[in-house]
Design a protein around this motif. Structure first.
Motif, PDB file in Angstrom:
ATOM      1  N   THR A  57       0.817  -1.212   0.000  1.00 27.86           N
ATOM      2  CA  THR A  57       0.000   0.000   0.000  1.00 27.86           C
ATOM      3  C   THR A  57       0.851   1.263   0.000  1.00 27.86           C
ATOM      4  N   ILE A  58       1.796   1.360   0.916  1.00 32.39           N
ATOM      5  CA  ILE A  58       2.604   2.580   1.014  1.00 32.39           C
ATOM      6  C   ILE A  58       3.485   2.764  -0.221  1.00 32.39           C
ATOM      7  N   PRO A  59       4.192   1.712  -0.724  1.00 34.54           N
ATOM      8  CA  PRO A  59       4.940   1.925  -1.971  1.00 34.54           C
ATOM      9  C   PRO A  59       4.043   2.305  -3.155  1.00 34.54           C
ATOM     10  N   LEU A  60       2.846   1.719  -3.246  1.00 33.43           N
ATOM     11  CA  LEU A  60       1.936   2.076  -4.338  1.00 33.43           C
ATOM     12  C   LEU A  60       1.478   3.529  -4.245  1.00 33.43           C
ATOM     13  N   LEU A  61       1.126   3.963  -3.047  1.00 32.96           N
ATOM     14  CA  LEU A  61       0.694   5.348  -2.866  1.00 32.96           C
ATOM     15  C   LEU A  61       1.835   6.319  -3.151  1.00 32.96           C
ATOM     16  N   CYS A  62       3.062   5.960  -2.736  1.00 37.11           N
ATOM     17  CA  CYS A  62       4.226   6.798  -3.050  1.00 37.11           C
ATOM     18  C   CYS A  62       4.468   6.852  -4.556  1.00 37.11           C
ATOM     19  N   LEU A  63       4.311   5.717  -5.224  1.00 33.18           N
ATOM     20  CA  LEU A  63       4.486   5.676  -6.683  1.00 33.18           C
ATOM     21  C   LEU A  63       3.445   6.536  -7.378  1.00 33.18           C
ATOM     22  N   PHE A  64       2.184   6.424  -6.976  1.00 33.81           N
ATOM     23  CA  PHE A  64       1.135   7.228  -7.590  1.00 33.81           C
ATOM     24  C   PHE A  64       1.368   8.716  -7.361  1.00 33.81           C
ATOM     25  N   ALA A  65       1.717   9.086  -6.142  1.00 32.97           N
ATOM     26  CA  ALA A  65       1.921  10.501  -5.823  1.00 32.97           C
ATOM     27  C   ALA A  65       3.130  11.068  -6.557  1.00 32.97           C
ATOM     28  N   SER A  66       4.243  10.347  -6.519  1.00 29.63           N
ATOM     29  CA  SER A  66       5.452  10.878  -7.163  1.00 29.63           C
ATOM     30  C   SER A  66       5.311  10.916  -8.675  1.00 29.63           C
ATOM     31  N   SER A  67       4.689   9.904  -9.264  1.00 26.86           N
ATOM     32  CA  SER A  67       4.529   9.945 -10.724  1.00 26.86           C
ATOM     33  C   SER A  67       3.527  11.012 -11.134  1.00 26.86           C
ATOM     34  N   SER A  68       2.522  11.263 -10.318  1.00 23.18           N
ATOM     35  CA  SER A  68       1.582  12.349 -10.627  1.00 23.18           C
ATOM     36  C   SER A  68       2.278  13.700 -10.614  1.00 23.18           C
ATOM     37  N   VAL A  69       3.119  13.902  -9.625  1.00 24.86           N
ATOM     38  CA  VAL A  69       3.835  15.182  -9.529  1.00 24.86           C
ATOM     39  C   VAL A  69       4.861  15.299 -10.648  1.00 24.86           C
ATOM     40  N   LEU A  70       5.662  14.241 -10.857  1.00 22.91           N
ATOM     41  CA  LEU A  70       6.728  14.319 -11.848  1.00 22.91           C
ATOM     42  C   LEU A  70       6.198  14.369 -13.279  1.00 22.91           C
ATOM     43  N   TYR A  71       5.085  13.716 -13.552  1.00 19.24           N
ATOM     44  CA  TYR A  71       4.523  13.771 -14.897  1.00 19.24           C
ATOM     45  C   TYR A  71       3.604  14.976 -15.075  1.00 19.24           C
ATOM     46  N   GLY A  72       3.088  15.505 -13.977  1.00 19.86           N
ATOM     47  CA  GLY A  72       2.269  16.714 -14.057  1.00 19.86           C
ATOM     48  C   GLY A  72       3.112  17.929 -14.410  1.00 19.86           C
ATOM     49  N   TYR A  73       4.301  17.962 -13.837  1.00 27.25           N
ATOM     50  CA  TYR A  73       5.265  19.015 -14.161  1.00 27.25           C
ATOM     51  C   TYR A  73       6.334  18.380 -15.037  1.00 27.25           C
ATOM     52  N   LYS A  74       6.847  19.113 -15.943  1.00 28.15           N
ATOM     53  CA  LYS A  74       7.840  18.560 -16.857  1.00 28.15           C
ATOM     54  C   LYS A  74       9.209  18.560 -16.179  1.00 28.15           C
ATOM     55  N   VAL A  75       9.462  17.504 -15.413  1.00 26.35           N
ATOM     56  CA  VAL A  75      10.718  17.355 -14.678  1.00 26.35           C
ATOM     57  C   VAL A  75      11.688  16.536 -15.517  1.00 26.35           C
ATOM     58  N   PRO A  76      12.867  17.069 -15.795  1.00 27.85           N
ATOM     59  CA  PRO A  76      13.833  16.289 -16.570  1.00 27.85           C
ATOM     60  C   PRO A  76      14.414  15.152 -15.711  1.00 27.85           C
ATOM     61  N   GLY A  77      14.624  14.002 -16.335  1.00 23.23           N
ATOM     62  CA  GLY A  77      15.212  12.860 -15.645  1.00 23.23           C
ATOM     63  C   GLY A  77      14.262  12.150 -14.697  1.00 23.23           C
ATOM     64  N   LYS A  78      12.976  12.312 -14.924  1.00 20.92           N
ATOM     65  CA  LYS A  78      12.002  11.702 -14.013  1.00 20.92           C
ATOM     66  C   LYS A  78      12.029  10.182 -14.063  1.00 20.92           C
ATOM     67  N   HIS A  79      12.466   9.616 -15.180  1.00 16.21           N
ATOM     68  CA  HIS A  79      12.494   8.159 -15.316  1.00 16.21           C
ATOM     69  C   HIS A  79      13.521   7.525 -14.380  1.00 16.21           C
ATOM     70  N   ARG A  80      14.595   8.262 -14.066  1.00 19.16           N
ATOM     71  CA  ARG A  80      15.602   7.726 -13.156  1.00 19.16           C
ATOM     72  C   ARG A  80      15.060   7.559 -11.747  1.00 19.16           C
ATOM     73  N   PHE A  81      14.037   8.304 -11.397  1.00 18.72           N
ATOM     74  CA  PHE A  81      13.424   8.192 -10.075  1.00 18.72           C
ATOM     75  C   PHE A  81      12.232   7.241 -10.089  1.00 18.72           C
ATOM     76  N   ILE A  82      11.408   7.327 -11.105  1.00 17.45           N
ATOM     77  CA  ILE A  82      10.174   6.542 -11.165  1.00 17.45           C
ATOM     78  C   ILE A  82      10.451   5.068 -11.434  1.00 17.45           C
ATOM     79  N   GLN A  83      11.386   4.760 -12.313  1.00 17.83           N
ATOM     80  CA  GLN A  83      11.621   3.366 -12.689  1.00 17.83           C
ATOM     81  C   GLN A  83      12.052   2.495 -11.502  1.00 17.83           C
ATOM     82  N   PRO A  84      13.013   2.898 -10.666  1.00 23.04           N
ATOM     83  CA  PRO A  84      13.341   2.055  -9.504  1.00 23.04           C
ATOM     84  C   PRO A  84      12.179   1.916  -8.526  1.00 23.04           C
ATOM     85  N   LEU A  85      11.385   2.965  -8.379  1.00 23.91           N
ATOM     86  CA  LEU A  85      10.221   2.889  -7.504  1.00 23.91           C
ATOM     87  C   LEU A  85       9.182   1.922  -8.065  1.00 23.91           C
ATOM     88  N   MET A  86       9.039   1.880  -9.385  1.00 20.92           N
ATOM     89  CA  MET A  86       8.124   0.918 -10.012  1.00 20.92           C
ATOM     90  C   MET A  86       8.608  -0.511  -9.792  1.00 20.92           C
TER      91      MET A  86
END
Length: 104
Positions: A57-86
């Motif tokens: 539950t907590i990793p899923l909620l963190c993944l949803f929140a962080s990917s929403s923020v990082l994909y909502g704003y155009k953050v460079p290099g977001k895949h380096r953070f999102i992929q390990p969390l996935m």
């Protein structure tokens, strides 16, 4: 007073949880079974019970929140953070499901 009313609202949600169609058809828990109850327990502040119901539950909620923020704003290099969390979230889901099916 607000916390008491919030807790009362969360406790009244249990009859409205969506049943798992996979479990209804096969009789076997799916890898997502327990997530809704786990989120309700987490919102009630029962962290141990939330983890017992669904460890991811907590990793899923963190993944949803962080990917929403990082994909909502155009953050460079977001895949380096999102992929390990996935991957981490996927491993937690897999291992907890394997534990549930083999041990319990």
């Amino acid at each position: 007073m607000i916390l008491c009313s919030l807790s009362d609202i969360l406790n009244r949600l249990h009859p409205f949880l969506i049943p798992c169609p996979f479990k209804k058809i096969t009789g076997i828990d799916c890898p997502g079974c327990g997530f809704q109850r786990s989120v309700i327990e987490l919102l009630n502040g029962h962290f141990a019970e939330s983890f017992r119901l669904y460890p991811a539950t907590i990793p899923l909620l963190c993944l949803f929140a962080s990917s929403s923020v990082l994909y909502g704003y155009k953050v460079p290099g977001k895949h380096r953070f999102i992929q390990p969390l996935m991957y981490f979230t996927g491993y937690v889901i897999f291992l907890s499901y394997l534990y549930k099916m083999v041990i319990i």
